[in-house]
Write an enzyme that holds these catalytic residues in place. Structure first.
Site, short mmCIF file in Angstrom:
data_model
loop_
_atom_site.label_atom_id
_atom_site.label_comp_id
_atom_site.label_asym_id
_atom_site.label_seq_id
_atom_site.Cartn_x
_atom_site.Cartn_y
_atom_site.Cartn_z
N LYS A 1 0.82 -1.22 0.00
CA LYS A 1 0.00 0.00 0.00
C LYS A 1 0.85 1.27 0.00
CE LYS A 1 -0.88 0.06 5.03
NZ LYS A 1 -0.16 1.27 5.43
N ASP A 2 2.16 1.14 0.34
CA ASP A 2 3.05 2.30 0.33
C ASP A 2 3.62 2.61 -1.05
OD1 ASP A 2 2.66 2.45 3.06
OD2 ASP A 2 4.62 1.62 3.59
N ARG B 1 -8.09 8.45 4.46
CA ARG B 1 -9.06 7.43 4.05
C ARG B 1 -9.86 6.92 5.24
NH1 ARG B 1 -8.80 2.21 4.97
NH2 ARG B 1 -6.63 2.37 5.67
N ARG B 2 -9.16 6.60 6.31
CA ARG B 2 -9.85 6.11 7.51
C ARG B 2 -10.74 7.19 8.11
NH1 ARG B 2 -4.30 3.23 9.52
NH2 ARG B 2 -4.70 1.13 8.72
N ARG C 1 0.71 10.28 14.13
CA ARG C 1 1.73 9.52 13.42
C ARG C 1 2.46 8.66 14.43
NH1 ARG C 1 5.90 11.50 9.37
NH2 ARG C 1 6.16 9.24 9.50
N ARG D 1 1.30 4.65 18.80
CA ARG D 1 -0.14 4.83 18.58
C ARG D 1 -0.98 4.18 19.67
NH1 ARG D 1 -1.16 5.38 12.18
NH2 ARG D 1 0.86 6.20 11.63
N CYS E 1 -0.80 8.06 -2.66
CA CYS E 1 -0.90 7.02 -1.63
C CYS E 1 -1.66 7.50 -0.39
CB CYS E 1 0.47 6.54 -1.18
SG CYS E 1 1.52 5.94 -2.50
#
Length: 319
Positions: A81-82, A129-130, A151, A157, A244
């Protein structure tokens, strides 16, 4: 190929090291050669800026690709996905192994599910997106949440939740699986609630395009169904001209009739980060047998989404 160890380029993060270690073991088994990990620091690892401001998740890839092009490493492992959707001519995706769980997950205080979070719950994520999909779901289901940009690595996190700064954070199931921390998940988000990032849960193994022997060896790890699915998803992303870090979700999955895989379904979503405007579409077709057919599936869905105004919802466009 000489018998000196193969050099595998990897980011230094705990997750990158874990998934590269798993690939290294698989490569040892198919080649009979030892594999050494070469740790590479990327700009995305040292910068504290928001990903969207520094070029999206592609910043994690550049240093690895530079090392490949300079011959400092023989192959590299990326979270697929990166990867930017444009593939450099000098490099080839030699293998896309079987995909991990593509879903997003919640790690929340008090073992809460997403829908059980209190009013005004603060949910951390660095992904537009989230944010877009969580806010859209909350809006249509009477939930009151605040998405907070964050981040950092998994420890950082989850630490926000443990320390009481946030009520929950959103992470990828695949990453937590690979570092052995899936038991910390308090809720798995259905793909009907949040579509993952294009290619989420899949790895990309990349090497120089002129190294035919290595390409053939690494190709033993390739999973054709995973490759077809992520090719369709990334083709959708490319056709939307989205970077991305744009708020685009996509997932291609196989539809089976009993034991027989009949079709591939591709779902896509794009929305504003506040969740007020969303374009969500799906398409179903025969399972792609070629790279071109998989790309066509993605382009076709992108055309439909653009016709419904998807371009105006993405904010920044890829350059």
């Amino acid at each position: 190929m000489s018998e000196k160890p193969l050099r595998l380029g990897t980011r230094r993060s705990k997750l990158a090291m874990a998934q590269s270690g798993q690939v290294a073991e698989a490569v040892r088994q198919v080649t009979g050669r030892s594999v050494e990990l070469v740790e590479i620091t990327t700009y995305g690892d040292v910068s504290r800026e928001a990903l969207a401001q520094i070029g999206g998740t592609g910043v994690f890839v550049t240093a690895l690709r530079d090392a490949l092009l300079k011959g400092e490493v023989d192959f590299a492992v990326h979270s697929l996905k990166d990867l930017p959707t444009t593939q450099p001519e000098e490099l080839v995706l030699a293998a896309v192994p079987v995909r991990e769980d593509p879903r997003d997950v919640i790690v929340a205080r008090d073992a809460l599910k997403f829908t059980d979070l209190p009013r005004g719950a603060r949910i951390g994520t660095g992904s537009p997106r989230r944010m877009a999909q969580l806010n859209a779901y909350a809006r249509t289901h009477g939930l009151d949440i605040e998405t907070v940009p964050i981040r950092g690595n998994v420890d950082t996190r989850i630490g926000y939740v443990r320390d009481g700064d946030l009520d929950a954070v959103v992470l990828a199931a695949a990453g937590l699986n690979r570092i052995g921390r899936i038991d910390e998940v308090t809720d798995f988000l259905s793909v009907d609630t949040v579509l993952p990032a294009p290619g989420q849960g899949a790895l990309a193994i990349e090497c120089a395009a002129d190294n035919a022997d290595l390409i053939a060896a690494l190709g033993e790890l390739d999973d054709p169904f995973t490759r077809a699915a992520v090719t369709a998803e990334r083709s959708l992303l490319a056709a939307l001209e989205a970077g991305c870090s744009a708020p685009v979700g996509a997932l291609a999955d196989l539809l089976a009739d009993g034991q027989f895989v009949k079709e591939m379904r591709l779902r896509g979503v794009v929305g504003t980060t506040d969740g007020t405007r969303m374009v969500q579409l799906s398409t179903t077709g025969p399972v792609p047998q070629t790279h071109e057919q998989a790309e066509a599936l993605g382009r076709g869905l992108a055309t439909g989404m653009l016709a419904q105004g998807a371009a105006g919802l993405m904010g920044e466009r890829a350059h």
